[in-house]
Design a protein around this motif. Structure first.
Motif, PDB file in Angstrom:
ATOM      1  N   LYS A 110       1.258  -5.834   7.911  1.00  0.00           N
ATOM      2  CA  LYS A 110       1.394  -6.180   6.501  1.00  0.00           C
ATOM      3  C   LYS A 110       1.366  -4.929   5.630  1.00  0.00           C
ATOM      4  O   LYS A 110       0.907  -3.873   6.049  1.00  0.00           O
ATOM      5  N   GLU A 111       1.860  -5.070   4.409  1.00  0.00           N
ATOM      6  CA  GLU A 111       1.897  -3.950   3.467  1.00  0.00           C
ATOM      7  C   GLU A 111       0.484  -3.553   3.043  1.00  0.00           C
ATOM      8  O   GLU A 111      -0.363  -4.406   2.785  1.00  0.00           O
ATOM      9  N   GLU A 112       0.242  -2.247   2.972  1.00  0.00           N
ATOM     10  CA  GLU A 112      -1.066  -1.755   2.569  1.00  0.00           C
ATOM     11  C   GLU A 112      -1.265  -1.874   1.055  1.00  0.00           C
ATOM     12  O   GLU A 112      -0.296  -2.009   0.297  1.00  0.00           O
ATOM     13  N   ILE A 113      -2.509  -1.827   0.639  1.00  0.00           N
ATOM     14  CA  ILE A 113      -2.891  -1.971  -0.761  1.00  0.00           C
ATOM     15  C   ILE A 113      -3.207  -0.597  -1.339  1.00  0.00           C
ATOM     16  O   ILE A 113      -3.875   0.220  -0.711  1.00  0.00           O
ATOM     17  N   ARG A 114      -2.724  -0.335  -2.533  1.00  0.00           N
ATOM     18  CA  ARG A 114      -2.982   0.939  -3.214  1.00  0.00           C
ATOM     19  C   ARG A 114      -4.270   0.819  -4.047  1.00  0.00           C
ATOM     20  O   ARG A 114      -4.644  -0.275  -4.459  1.00  0.00           O
ATOM     21  N   PRO A 115      -4.906   1.954  -4.332  1.00  0.00           N
ATOM     22  CA  PRO A 115      -6.102   1.901  -5.186  1.00  0.00           C
ATOM     23  C   PRO A 115      -5.853   1.227  -6.527  1.00  0.00           C
ATOM     24  O   PRO A 115      -6.713   0.482  -7.026  1.00  0.00           O
ATOM     25  N   ASP A 116      -4.684   1.471  -7.126  1.00  0.00           N
ATOM     26  CA  ASP A 116      -4.438   0.892  -8.449  1.00  0.00           C
ATOM     27  C   ASP A 116      -4.147  -0.607  -8.400  1.00  0.00           C
ATOM     28  O   ASP A 116      -3.966  -1.241  -9.440  1.00  0.00           O
ATOM     29  N   GLU A 117      -4.140  -1.175  -7.191  1.00  0.00           N
ATOM     30  CA  GLU A 117      -3.999  -2.624  -7.034  1.00  0.00           C
ATOM     31  C   GLU A 117      -5.351  -3.297  -6.771  1.00  0.00           C
ATOM     32  O   GLU A 117      -5.404  -4.501  -6.560  1.00  0.00           O
ATOM     33  N   CYS A 118      -6.423  -2.509  -6.808  1.00  0.00           N
ATOM     34  CA  CYS A 118      -7.761  -3.022  -6.503  1.00  0.00           C
ATOM     35  C   CYS A 118      -8.549  -3.329  -7.765  1.00  0.00           C
ATOM     36  O   CYS A 118      -8.343  -2.711  -8.809  1.00  0.00           O
ATOM     37  N   LEU A 119      -9.478  -4.265  -7.624  1.00  0.00           N
ATOM     38  CA  LEU A 119     -10.408  -4.597  -8.697  1.00  0.00           C
ATOM     39  C   LEU A 119     -11.824  -4.440  -8.164  1.00  0.00           C
ATOM     40  O   LEU A 119     -12.219  -5.106  -7.209  1.00  0.00           O
ATOM     41  N   VAL A 120     -12.583  -3.534  -8.762  1.00  0.00           N
ATOM     42  CA  VAL A 120     -13.973  -3.289  -8.396  1.00  0.00           C
ATOM     43  C   VAL A 120     -14.873  -4.106  -9.308  1.00  0.00           C
ATOM     44  O   VAL A 120     -14.703  -4.088 -10.535  1.00  0.00           O
ATOM     45  N   LEU A 121     -15.830  -4.811  -8.740  1.00  0.00           N
ATOM     46  CA  LEU A 121     -16.848  -5.524  -9.511  1.00  0.00           C
ATOM     47  C   LEU A 121     -18.148  -4.753  -9.365  1.00  0.00           C
ATOM     48  O   LEU A 121     -18.616  -4.521  -8.250  1.00  0.00           O
ATOM     49  N   GLU A 122     -18.742  -4.358 -10.462  1.00  0.00           N
ATOM     50  CA  GLU A 122     -19.929  -3.497 -10.454  1.00  0.00           C
ATOM     51  C   GLU A 122     -20.934  -3.924 -11.515  1.00  0.00           C
ATOM     52  O   GLU A 122     -20.555  -4.409 -12.570  1.00  0.00           O
ATOM     53  N   ASP A 123     -22.208  -3.691 -11.198  1.00  0.00           N
ATOM     54  CA  ASP A 123     -23.240  -3.889 -12.210  1.00  0.00           C
ATOM     55  C   ASP A 123     -23.830  -2.567 -12.673  1.00  0.00           C
ATOM     56  O   ASP A 123     -24.374  -2.482 -13.768  1.00  0.00           O
ATOM     57  N   SER A 124     -23.740  -1.515 -11.851  1.00  0.00           N
ATOM     58  CA  SER A 124     -24.400  -0.246 -12.179  1.00  0.00           C
ATOM     59  C   SER A 124     -23.458   0.725 -12.877  1.00  0.00           C
ATOM     60  O   SER A 124     -22.240   0.674 -12.704  1.00  0.00           O
ATOM     61  N   VAL A 125     -24.046   1.625 -13.640  1.00  0.00           N
ATOM     62  CA  VAL A 125     -23.262   2.634 -14.346  1.00  0.00           C
ATOM     63  C   VAL A 125     -22.650   3.646 -13.364  1.00  0.00           C
ATOM     64  O   VAL A 125     -21.452   3.942 -13.455  1.00  0.00           O
ATOM     65  N   PRO A 126     -23.404   4.180 -12.384  1.00  0.00           N
ATOM     66  CA  PRO A 126     -22.780   5.063 -11.394  1.00  0.00           C
ATOM     67  C   PRO A 126     -21.676   4.353 -10.597  1.00  0.00           C
ATOM     68  O   PRO A 126     -20.679   4.968 -10.218  1.00  0.00           O
ATOM     69  N   GLY A 127     -21.846   3.047 -10.367  1.00  0.00           N
ATOM     70  CA  GLY A 127     -20.830   2.296  -9.636  1.00  0.00           C
ATOM     71  C   GLY A 127     -19.539   2.153 -10.409  1.00  0.00           C
ATOM     72  O   GLY A 127     -18.449   2.221  -9.840  1.00  0.00           O
ATOM     73  N   VAL A 128     -19.652   1.946 -11.726  1.00  0.00           N
ATOM     74  CA  VAL A 128     -18.449   1.888 -12.559  1.00  0.00           C
ATOM     75  C   VAL A 128     -17.700   3.216 -12.485  1.00  0.00           C
ATOM     76  O   VAL A 128     -16.477   3.253 -12.326  1.00  0.00           O
ATOM     77  N   GLU A 129     -18.448   4.307 -12.585  1.00  0.00           N
ATOM     78  CA  GLU A 129     -17.800   5.620 -12.493  1.00  0.00           C
ATOM     79  C   GLU A 129     -17.128   5.806 -11.138  1.00  0.00           C
ATOM     80  O   GLU A 129     -16.006   6.324 -11.059  1.00  0.00           O
ATOM     81  N   ALA A 130     -17.794   5.369 -10.071  1.00  0.00           N
ATOM     82  CA  ALA A 130     -17.208   5.495  -8.736  1.00  0.00           C
ATOM     83  C   ALA A 130     -15.882   4.742  -8.640  1.00  0.00           C
ATOM     84  O   ALA A 130     -14.902   5.245  -8.091  1.00  0.00           O
ATOM     85  N   GLY A 131     -15.865   3.519  -9.194  1.00  0.00           N
ATOM     86  CA  GLY A 131     -14.630   2.746  -9.171  1.00  0.00           C
ATOM     87  C   GLY A 131     -13.518   3.386  -9.968  1.00  0.00           C
ATOM     88  O   GLY A 131     -12.360   3.433  -9.533  1.00  0.00           O
TER      89      GLY A 131
END
Length: 268
Positions: free
Chosen positions: A162-183
């Motif tokens: 199957k076709e691979e997924i690009r980062p810009d096609e992803c949705l990160v769900l985060e509660d932390s501030v460092p996690g938002v930055e990581a995403g």
């Protein structure tokens, strides 16, 4: 995971406050806790102990904290809307991966009684904080854990032809501030769903958090990194954060009634 899928952030606070009170120290304030969330254990520990100045050794603190966590983590429960969200994403064919700073032992304590939730994350698509594929010093807010999580999904897709997924096609769900930055630094779209007390702590700075700039960087830092990258440099060895109001991150106060259509997640 902690504070996003499970109510374990409050359990972390409970355990720390029990020890702090035993040592005649004040309860953990949110301006310190905000710096601990989402970070790997050793880094979070350095921040905590620099603030707490406990009259006991690190080894004694670790022993006490471990005993309390073993007592309280097995009572962890999903936060509102989580089960419905995961069930719906699964039904609609969305590829799911878990990226958490929790190490394997604590992950087991928190989740062994919650198969109804974690069955939606295939074993090979779970990235934990002590995963050897994450280089030392590259936990959140570095983007590595999210890029590795995407890599586990794409590895499975390749095997299926199957076709691979690009980062810009992803949705990160985060509660932390460092996690938002990581995403953001992973080049992914982000939903920030913080603890109410964390949101209060960052009142007036929400746009900085959503851009991935709340850990000390500002727009000038972004410009500098982008100029270096455009000139063929390495971007200071890390991914780029975002910009304020760039439309790639959003604040949600709860995962209940999740707006699937806003993110292109249609029916099955």
């Amino acid at each position: 995971m902690d504070g996003l899928l499970l109510d374990t952030e409050d359990i972390y606070t409970l355990c720390n406050n029990i020890i702090l009170r035993e040592c005649n120290r004040p309860d953990l304030p949110w301006n310190i806790k905000a710096q601990l969330q989402g970070r790997p254990g050793p880094e979070a520990g350095e921040i905590f102990h620099a603030w707490a100045q406990l009259p006991i050794s690190r080894a004694e603190y670790i022993r006490k904290n471990s005993e309390l966590q073993h007592k309280h983590f097995p009572s962890a429960q999903p936060l509102p809307g989580v089960l419905e969200l995961l069930r719906t994403l699964n039904e609609r064919g969305v590829q799911l991966a878990l990226a958490t700073s929790s190490h394997a032992a604590n992950f087991k304590l928190k989740t062994s009684h919650l198969d109804r939730l974690f069955r939606y994350f295939p074993e090979q698509q779970r990235l934990l904080g002590d995963d050897k594929r994450i280089p030392p010093g590259r936990g959140k807010p570095a983007p590595d854990i999210y890029l590795l999580a995407l890599g586990t999904i794409n590895s499975r897709l390749r095997k299926q032809g199957k076709e691979e997924i690009r980062p810009d096609e992803c949705l990160v769900l985060e509660d932390s501030v460092p996690g938002v930055e990581a995403g953001r630094r992973a080049g992914m779209r982000v939903v920030w769903c913080p603890h109410p007390a964390l949101l209060k702590e960052y009142k007036g700075r929400e746009k900085e958090v959503l851009a991935g700039l709340a850990n000390g960087g500002g727009d000038e830092q972004v410009e500098e990194v982008m100029e270096e990258a455009a000139a063929g440099g390495e971007g200071k060895g890390r991914g780029l954060p975002g910009r304020r109001d760039d439309g790639w991150a959003e604040l949600l106060k709860s995962l209940e009634n999740f707006p699937y259509g806003r993110y292109g997640i249609g029916g099955a």
